[in-house]
Motif scaffolding. Structure first.
Motif, PDB file in Angstrom:
ATOM      1  N   THR B  51       0.849  -1.187   0.000  1.00  0.00           N
ATOM      2  CA  THR B  51       0.000   0.000   0.000  1.00  0.00           C
ATOM      3  C   THR B  51       0.887   1.239   0.000  1.00  0.00           C
ATOM      4  O   THR B  51       1.746   1.388   0.875  1.00  0.00           O
ATOM      5  CB  THR B  51      -0.898   0.010   1.248  1.00  0.00           C
ATOM      6  N   TRP B  52       0.681   2.105  -0.993  1.00  0.00           N
ATOM      7  CA  TRP B  52       1.458   3.341  -1.111  1.00  0.00           C
ATOM      8  C   TRP B  52       0.498   4.514  -0.912  1.00  0.00           C
ATOM      9  O   TRP B  52      -0.510   4.596  -1.607  1.00  0.00           O
ATOM     10  CB  TRP B  52       2.120   3.453  -2.482  1.00  0.00           C
ATOM     11  N   THR B  53       0.803   5.374   0.006  1.00  0.00           N
ATOM     12  CA  THR B  53      -0.048   6.549   0.203  1.00  0.00           C
ATOM     13  C   THR B  53       0.831   7.794   0.300  1.00  0.00           C
ATOM     14  O   THR B  53       1.934   7.756   0.842  1.00  0.00           O
ATOM     15  CB  THR B  53      -0.889   6.439   1.486  1.00  0.00           C
ATOM     16  N   VAL B  54       0.300   8.864  -0.251  1.00  0.00           N
ATOM     17  CA  VAL B  54       0.974  10.161  -0.182  1.00  0.00           C
ATOM     18  C   VAL B  54      -0.034  11.169   0.339  1.00  0.00           C
ATOM     19  O   VAL B  54      -1.162  11.256  -0.178  1.00  0.00           O
ATOM     20  CB  VAL B  54       1.493  10.596  -1.572  1.00  0.00           C
ATOM     21  N   ASP B  60      -5.053  13.211   1.609  1.00  0.00           N
ATOM     22  CA  ASP B  60      -4.636  12.184   0.661  1.00  0.00           C
ATOM     23  C   ASP B  60      -4.691  12.754  -0.761  1.00  0.00           C
ATOM     24  O   ASP B  60      -5.715  13.328  -1.176  1.00  0.00           O
ATOM     25  CB  ASP B  60      -5.574  10.973   0.775  1.00  0.00           C
ATOM     26  N   VAL B  61      -3.597  12.582  -1.490  1.00  0.00           N
ATOM     27  CA  VAL B  61      -3.528  13.205  -2.814  1.00  0.00           C
ATOM     28  C   VAL B  61      -4.427  12.499  -3.832  1.00  0.00           C
ATOM     29  O   VAL B  61      -4.666  13.038  -4.909  1.00  0.00           O
ATOM     30  CB  VAL B  61      -2.075  13.234  -3.331  1.00  0.00           C
ATOM     31  N   PHE B  83       5.192  10.488   2.603  1.00  0.00           N
ATOM     32  CA  PHE B  83       5.154   9.287   1.769  1.00  0.00           C
ATOM     33  C   PHE B  83       5.127   8.073   2.697  1.00  0.00           C
ATOM     34  O   PHE B  83       6.055   7.870   3.478  1.00  0.00           O
ATOM     35  CB  PHE B  83       6.397   9.220   0.873  1.00  0.00           C
ATOM     36  N   ASN B  84       4.084   7.270   2.616  1.00  0.00           N
ATOM     37  CA  ASN B  84       3.952   6.069   3.457  1.00  0.00           C
ATOM     38  C   ASN B  84       3.858   4.835   2.572  1.00  0.00           C
ATOM     39  O   ASN B  84       3.259   4.885   1.493  1.00  0.00           O
ATOM     40  CB  ASN B  84       2.683   6.137   4.315  1.00  0.00           C
TER      41      ASN B  84
END
Lengths: 75, 240
Positions: B51-54, B60-61, B83-84
């Protein structure tokens, strides 16, 4: 004829300027190259055609007014 | 003599502009296809299910994935981008750096990279990135696409996300490009309104040159021409 070409040149520049200005006021997205160039070419064509029309009309109007001034002097 | 050359020069300018636009279109069209791997997962193979989250200032973008839903930002204040990533399992991922790129006409006008010192493989992690695009705050405003990328230590892209921001200039309008564009537009409208005078030049060219007296009259001449001063005064140039 030269008024038409001058109007077309002004219209082309205005078309480019308006497209970039619309992006600056957040009405257009010019982030990607291809749609940005399409917008620019569309602005160039539309601006050139409209500018040429305006220049043509203004040229005719100028000539008509100028001939009216010249008529009494020639008599 | 100068005013006879002016329409031809303007037509040449129009031709040059059109030729430049066509050449730019032909030459530069492949550029986005070469640059597009930035926004696509490339040769690096991230673990499936990662899981990629920014987040941009805790937003959340992915909520700004279209230009119509762009995040409103201020170029003069800093943005905290986080950046996670998380694999969700015992599998690990090695992220070497996080990168932000802002695009204009398909080219990155600004890039901000946060590199991790001695990256190690882990099942989750986060990279904070603080970005203050002050260098372009006085130049640009408007809607821009930004690409947030997770990069492996060998600089290949693990994951990237495109989102849009709507940047506001100082006081809402104090940016160089919109002001210059406004000045150019005002000048061009003025030149367009005055373009009717060029009809006299065209008529002079197509008319009877022998009957018109040469402009080399002595300054003390007592018979001024009737229409020469108005016709010979060139209107302001439009696009030069």
């Amino acid at each position: 004829m030269s008024a038409t070409s001058h109007g077309a040149a002004c219209g082309v520049v205005l078309g480019i300027v308006i497209v970039i200005f619309l992006q600056q006021v957040a009405y257009l997205d010019l982030s990607d190259l291809v749609p940005a160039l399409e917008y620019l070419i569309l602005g160039i064509i539309v601006g050139g055609v409209i500018g040429a029309g305006i220049g043509f009309v203004l040229g005719r109007s100028y000539l008509a007014r100028h001939e009216l001034k010249q008529t009494p002097a020639s008599k | 003599m100068r005013f006879f050359r002016r329409p031809a020069g303007r037509a040449g300018l129009v031709g040059a502009l059109l030729a430049m636009a066509v050449v730019t279109l032909l030459v530069s069209v492949p550029v986005p296809s070469r640059a597009s791997p930035i926004s696509q997962p490339s040769t690096a193979r991230p673990e499936a299910g990662t899981t990629w989250t920014v987040t941009w200032n805790n937003v959340d973008v992915t909520t700004a994935s279209a230009a119509s839903s762009a995040l409103g930002i201020d170029f003069t204040s800093s943005a905290n981008v986080l950046f996670n990533w998380s694999t969700g399992t015992s599998a690990t991922e090695t992220v070497g750096s996080a990168q932000l790129q802002m695009f204009y006409f398909g080219f990155a006008v600004t890039t901000r990279t946060q590199t991790v010192n001695n990256p190690v493989a882990s099942s989750s992690g986060s990279i904070p990135l603080s970005w203050t695009p002050l260098s372009i705050a006085y130049v640009l405003e408007g809607v821009y696409k930004i690409t947030a990328s997770f990069l492996a230590p060998n600089q290949t892209t693990l994951f990237s996300e495109n989102f849009y921001v709507r940047a506001n200039a100082l006081l809402g309008f104090v940016a160089a490009i919109p002001i210059v564009l406004l000045l150019i537009a005002i000048y061009e409208v003025y030149a367009l309104v005055r373009s009717g005078r060029y009809a006299a030049l065209g008529r002079k060219l197509a008319g009877s040159p022998p009957s018109s007296p040469p402009p080399s009259s002595p300054p003390g001449d007592s018979t001024p021409p009737t229409e020469a001063p108005e016709a010979e005064t060139p209107p302001p140039g439009g696009s030069s």
